[in-house]
Motif scaffolding. Structure first.
Motif, PDB file in Angstrom:
ATOM      1  N   ARG A 279       0.836  -1.186   0.000  1.00 21.34           N
ATOM      2  CA  ARG A 279       0.000   0.000   0.000  1.00 21.34           C
ATOM      3  C   ARG A 279       0.880   1.249   0.000  1.00 21.34           C
ATOM      4  O   ARG A 279       2.096   1.145   0.115  1.00 21.34           O
ATOM      5  CB  ARG A 279      -0.913   0.003   1.229  1.00 21.34           C
ATOM      6  CG  ARG A 279      -1.841  -1.203   1.283  1.00 21.34           C
ATOM      7  CD  ARG A 279      -2.578  -1.313   2.605  1.00 21.34           C
ATOM      8  NE  ARG A 279      -1.696  -1.440   3.740  1.00 21.34           N
ATOM      9  CZ  ARG A 279      -1.072  -2.565   4.088  1.00 21.34           C
ATOM     10  NH1 ARG A 279      -1.248  -3.666   3.376  1.00 21.34           N
ATOM     11  NH2 ARG A 279      -0.265  -2.616   5.123  1.00 21.34           N
TER      12      ARG A 279
ATOM     13  N   GLN B  75      -6.309   2.943   2.188  1.00 21.70           N
ATOM     14  CA  GLN B  75      -5.363   1.829   2.269  1.00 21.70           C
ATOM     15  C   GLN B  75      -5.426   0.961   1.006  1.00 21.70           C
ATOM     16  O   GLN B  75      -5.379  -0.258   1.070  1.00 21.70           O
ATOM     17  CB  GLN B  75      -5.651   0.992   3.515  1.00 21.70           C
ATOM     18  CG  GLN B  75      -5.387   1.714   4.819  1.00 21.70           C
ATOM     19  CD  GLN B  75      -3.915   2.072   4.977  1.00 21.70           C
ATOM     20  OE1 GLN B  75      -3.030   1.251   4.772  1.00 21.70           O
ATOM     21  NE2 GLN B  75      -3.633   3.315   5.328  1.00 21.70           N
ATOM     22  N   LYS B  76      -5.540   1.601  -0.126  1.00 19.26           N
ATOM     23  CA  LYS B  76      -5.623   0.902  -1.407  1.00 19.26           C
ATOM     24  C   LYS B  76      -4.343   0.131  -1.704  1.00 19.26           C
ATOM     25  O   LYS B  76      -3.241   0.575  -1.384  1.00 19.26           O
ATOM     26  CB  LYS B  76      -5.880   1.943  -2.500  1.00 19.26           C
ATOM     27  CG  LYS B  76      -5.964   1.408  -3.903  1.00 19.26           C
ATOM     28  CD  LYS B  76      -6.218   2.563  -4.868  1.00 19.26           C
ATOM     29  CE  LYS B  76      -6.233   2.089  -6.317  1.00 19.26           C
ATOM     30  NZ  LYS B  76      -6.457   3.236  -7.243  1.00 19.26           N
ATOM     31  N   ALA B  77      -4.492  -1.043  -2.334  1.00 14.28           N
ATOM     32  CA  ALA B  77      -3.330  -1.843  -2.736  1.00 14.28           C
ATOM     33  C   ALA B  77      -2.799  -1.336  -4.072  1.00 14.28           C
ATOM     34  O   ALA B  77      -3.566  -1.118  -5.012  1.00 14.28           O
ATOM     35  CB  ALA B  77      -3.716  -3.307  -2.854  1.00 14.28           C
TER      36      ALA B  77
ATOM     37  N   CYS C  24      -7.479  -4.372   1.985  1.00 17.28           N
ATOM     38  CA  CYS C  24      -7.156  -3.793   0.677  1.00 17.28           C
ATOM     39  C   CYS C  24      -7.322  -4.823  -0.437  1.00 17.28           C
ATOM     40  O   CYS C  24      -7.682  -4.480  -1.569  1.00 17.28           O
ATOM     41  CB  CYS C  24      -5.759  -3.190   0.668  1.00 17.28           C
ATOM     42  SG  CYS C  24      -4.388  -4.361   0.797  1.00 17.28           S
TER      43      CYS C  24
ATOM     44  N   GLU D 237     -11.014  -4.998  -1.362  1.00 15.35           N
ATOM     45  CA  GLU D 237     -11.416  -3.916  -2.256  1.00 15.35           C
ATOM     46  C   GLU D 237     -11.236  -4.307  -3.720  1.00 15.35           C
ATOM     47  O   GLU D 237     -11.936  -3.798  -4.596  1.00 15.35           O
ATOM     48  CB  GLU D 237     -10.603  -2.657  -1.976  1.00 15.35           C
ATOM     49  CG  GLU D 237     -10.983  -1.925  -0.703  1.00 15.35           C
ATOM     50  CD  GLU D 237     -10.235  -0.620  -0.549  1.00 15.35           C
ATOM     51  OE1 GLU D 237      -9.657  -0.138  -1.556  1.00 15.35           O
ATOM     52  OE2 GLU D 237     -10.203  -0.077   0.564  1.00 15.35           O
TER      53      GLU D 237
END
Length: 421
Positions: free
Chosen positions: A54, A62-64, A110, A113
């Protein structure tokens, strides 16, 4: 403890793994590349090692920004999720496969998502805790079981950078290189210690993990550091408006909210509620030069937004103001127990001592024996009937696993039924 190494020797000569033996794979960022990765991973055998990187501290949320996978027969794959709407096709390809992760709670949200969700997993960080290891970082655990150490120079870099530098990709690939072998050694150790069933219960629970509530939670603003210092409802309303304004700005700029304005400055504005731009600044100083600079820049750059938020709070009707706190059934901080409920404080003291002894005997951290919040809730507000069955049902409702209940419920019942001294 039966392991490959009976003791950790800080001076031991560990093999340092600098690069994957098979080389650093190219990043998958095209539909055709993803199809190739899916076919390879679906055709592999055994568990799949999974990790994600991240851009914490650099981007909002907290996007990958990179997903690493390795499976026997398939090799290592580095997938850039940014060009793809989601990775649900990868999830389908791995649906019947057990995942191996290190510190799964960091990566599961993440990955979810992206449409990725493990049906079965093995967490080598949690497994290390249950096995009694003194250090549970990936490098330390690899040293303990495999005699190998990893270079960790790039753990805190901005993974949203494109293109990703080759040294970073090398680091990312190494994170999954030995996870499955580590899992096998650790599983054997846990079995020999009689803890494998406990670990499997924990891993099954992790498959349902969703992560902490995010900014979309209606009252996420109440988690602002220092919020307890605000006594007036109007000040709380100001904090709520300022927090929401900051969050909107952070999303638009794709940066962490703290980079827009530190919590301390937000709290200061909520307390003072200045109505003019010239009064936004104060004598208050942040804890570091970096924070101070961000506070000064954030106040100047978005001064109209801050003033609008404060004005909105100032104009709210009395019934629209938030309540000072939402206590619910949450126990007070342990330091306040002796004054507010001496009997509960005595129960807590008894349980803490018993859990410390059990922790030492089983070589499992106290917090893994049972979540401290669960223990405190039961001791602060006991069930009406203080029987083993009633207490067991209560901790089960709060999420305790069967192995935890078997070990800890007798301790809780003893404390709840012991006459205060």
């Amino acid at each position: 403890m039966s392991t490959e190494h009976t003791d950790e020797d800080p001076g031991a000569d560990f093999e340092r793994l600098e690069a994957p033996p098979e080389g650093v794979p190219a990043v998958v960022d095209t539909p055709s590349g993803l199809e190739e990765a899916l076919a390879a991973l679906a055709g592999g055998v055994g568990p799949v090692a999974v990790d994600a990187e991240r851009a914490s501290g650099y981007r909002y949320g907290q996007k990958a920004y990179l997903v690493q996978l390795r499976r026997e027969g398939a090799g290592t794959w580095l997938i850039d999720p940014v060009p793809f709407e989601d990775l649900r096709a990868l999830d389908e390809a791995l649906a019947s496969t057990s995942w191996v992760l290190h510190a799964a709670t960091q990566d599961i949200p993440c990955l979810a998502e992206l449409g990725l969700r493990p049906r079965a997993l093995f967490d080598t960080e949690l497994g290390a805790r249950l096995a009694g290891l003194p250090r549970v970082g990936l490098s330390a655990v690899l040293e303990y079981y495999l005699g190998v150490t990893l270079a960790k120079e790039h753990s805190a870099v901005d993974w949203s950078t494109r293109p990703l530098p080759e040294p970073w990709l090398r680091y990312a690939a190494l994170d999954v290189e030995l996870l499955v072998e580590l899992r096998d050694r650790m599983e054997r150790d846990l079995r020999e210690q009689g803890k494998l069933d406990w670990a499997e219960q924990e891993f099954a629970a992790l498959c349902e993990f969703t992560g902490p509530a995010g900014s979309e939670e209606p009252e996420a603003w109440r988690r602002t550091t220092g919020v307890h210092r605000l006594r007036k409802r109007r000040s709380l309303a100001a904090l709520r408006e300022l927090w929401q304004t900051r969050d909107t700005i952070a999303q638009e700029r794709d940066v962490p909210p703290g980079r827009v304005l530190p919590d301390g400055t937000l709290l200061d504005l909520a307390q003072r509620m200045p109505r003019q731009a010239a009064a936004l600044g104060s004598e208050r100083k942040e804890s570091s030069r970096t924070r101070q600079r961000r506070a000064e820049q954030g106040l100047l750059r978005h001064q109209r937004a801050w003033l609008t938020a404060i004005r909105t709070a100032a104009e709210l009707d009395e019934e629209e103001l938030p309540e000072p706190s939402r206590r619910g059934d949450t126990p007070p901080p342990p330091r306040a127990w002796a004054e507010r409920d001496p009997e509960a404080a005595e129960r807590l003291t008894l349980v803490r001592a018993a859990l410390a002894e059990l922790s030492e005997r089983l070589e499992i951290p106290v917090e893994n024996l049972m979540t401290p919040d669960v223990v405190r809730r039961v001791l602060w507000t006991p069930p009406e009937e203080r029987t083993a069955q009633a207490v067991d049902e209560r901790v089960a409702e709060l999420g305790a696993r069967p192995w935890q209940r078997e070990l800890v419920v007798p301790i809780l019942v003893h404390a709840l039924t012991t006459q205060p001294s």
